[in-house]
Design a protein around this motif. Structure first.
Motif, mmCIF file in Angstrom:
data_model
loop_
_atom_site.group_PDB
_atom_site.id
_atom_site.type_symbol
_atom_site.label_atom_id
_atom_site.label_comp_id
_atom_site.label_asym_id
_atom_site.label_seq_id
_atom_site.Cartn_x
_atom_site.Cartn_y
_atom_site.Cartn_z
ATOM 1 N N ARG A 99 0.826 -1.219 0.000
ATOM 2 C CA ARG A 99 0.000 0.000 0.000
ATOM 3 C C ARG A 99 0.852 1.259 0.000
ATOM 4 O O ARG A 99 0.527 2.234 -0.662
ATOM 5 C CB ARG A 99 -0.955 -0.008 1.194
ATOM 6 C CG ARG A 99 -2.078 -1.022 1.006
ATOM 7 C CD ARG A 99 -3.097 -1.003 2.132
ATOM 8 N NE ARG A 99 -2.527 -1.615 3.324
ATOM 9 C CZ ARG A 99 -2.418 -1.011 4.500
ATOM 10 N NH1 ARG A 99 -2.837 0.227 4.652
ATOM 11 N NH2 ARG A 99 -1.900 -1.634 5.531
ATOM 12 N N MET A 100 1.981 1.254 0.715
ATOM 13 C CA MET A 100 2.840 2.440 0.773
ATOM 14 C C MET A 100 3.615 2.650 -0.521
ATOM 15 O O MET A 100 3.904 3.779 -0.898
ATOM 16 C CB MET A 100 3.827 2.340 1.946
ATOM 17 C CG MET A 100 3.175 2.396 3.318
ATOM 18 S SD MET A 100 2.279 3.939 3.597
ATOM 19 C CE MET A 100 0.590 3.367 3.564
ATOM 20 N N ASP A 101 3.935 1.560 -1.208
ATOM 21 C CA ASP A 101 4.706 1.659 -2.444
ATOM 22 C C ASP A 101 3.834 1.822 -3.687
ATOM 23 O O ASP A 101 4.356 2.016 -4.779
ATOM 24 C CB ASP A 101 5.591 0.417 -2.613
ATOM 25 C CG ASP A 101 6.666 0.329 -1.547
ATOM 26 O OD1 ASP A 101 6.960 1.356 -0.892
ATOM 27 O OD2 ASP A 101 7.211 -0.780 -1.344
ATOM 28 N N ALA A 102 2.522 1.732 -3.532
ATOM 29 C CA ALA A 102 1.611 1.846 -4.669
ATOM 30 C C ALA A 102 1.634 3.272 -5.225
ATOM 31 O O ALA A 102 1.919 4.242 -4.511
ATOM 32 C CB ALA A 102 0.184 1.475 -4.239
ATOM 33 N N GLN A 103 1.332 3.359 -6.504
ATOM 34 C CA GLN A 103 1.237 4.681 -7.132
ATOM 35 C C GLN A 103 0.074 5.442 -6.502
ATOM 36 O O GLN A 103 -1.003 4.877 -6.299
ATOM 37 C CB GLN A 103 0.979 4.535 -8.638
ATOM 38 C CG GLN A 103 2.152 3.951 -9.398
ATOM 39 C CD GLN A 103 3.316 4.935 -9.428
ATOM 40 O OE1 GLN A 103 3.131 6.141 -9.435
ATOM 41 N NE2 GLN A 103 4.521 4.396 -9.423
ATOM 42 N N PRO A 104 0.286 6.732 -6.195
ATOM 43 C CA PRO A 104 -0.821 7.502 -5.619
ATOM 44 C C PRO A 104 -1.980 7.612 -6.618
ATOM 45 O O PRO A 104 -1.749 7.693 -7.821
ATOM 46 C CB PRO A 104 -0.225 8.877 -5.335
ATOM 47 C CG PRO A 104 1.210 8.813 -5.708
ATOM 48 C CD PRO A 104 1.489 7.493 -6.336
ATOM 49 N N ARG A 105 -3.159 7.575 -6.096
ATOM 50 C CA ARG A 105 -4.344 7.729 -6.944
ATOM 51 C C ARG A 105 -4.445 9.161 -7.418
ATOM 52 O O ARG A 105 -4.111 10.095 -6.692
ATOM 53 C CB ARG A 105 -5.605 7.384 -6.153
ATOM 54 C CG ARG A 105 -5.763 5.923 -5.945
ATOM 55 C CD ARG A 105 -7.048 5.584 -5.240
ATOM 56 N NE ARG A 105 -8.073 6.606 -5.396
ATOM 57 C CZ ARG A 105 -9.122 6.755 -4.579
ATOM 58 N NH1 ARG A 105 -9.267 5.954 -3.584
ATOM 59 N NH2 ARG A 105 -9.999 7.696 -4.782
#
Length: 116
Positions: A99-105
């Motif tokens: 979740r922390m490494d995911a691309q920001p929405r």
């Protein structure tokens, strides 16, 4: 984790809270609390050792830059932390990292003159 803390006997809660507060009091540049307050479990996974009299609790955690991520808490009844509890902590760490490494929405575009 919060549910586990809420289910602790009222007299035990301050002992666990104090141990967590000691951990949170560390600056990002400080090493982990020394044994017997903490110890390494597996790789970067560590256990925070808490007790109220003869009752032992373990908080499994990892450090993420400036944060301590509390992953799992157990009442310790055996010599070693069971592999199933370590697996739970690792799965929660993997979820946190994903979740922390995911691309920001991207925020939704406001409706306006150029809206379809």
């Amino acid at each position: 984790m919060e549910e586990f803390l809420d289910r602790l006997p009222r007299k035990h809660q301050p002992a666990v809270d104090l141990a967590i507060d000691r951990l949170n009091g560390l600056s990002p540049s400080e090493p982990p609390l020394a044994f017997p307050a903490t110890s390494q479990v597996d790789g970067e996974l560590r256990e925070l050792r808490c007790h109220y009299g003869p009752v032992l609790y373990r908080v499994l955690y990892r450090r993420s830059k400036n944060l301590f991520i509390l992953l799992h808490m157990v009442r310790k009844n055996t010599g070693k932390i069971p592999a199933s509890d370590i697996e739970i902590a690792q799965a929660r760490w993997d979820d946190f990292k994903a979740r922390m490494d995911a691309q920001p929405r991207r925020p939704p575009r406001a409706a306006g003159e150029d809206a379809p």
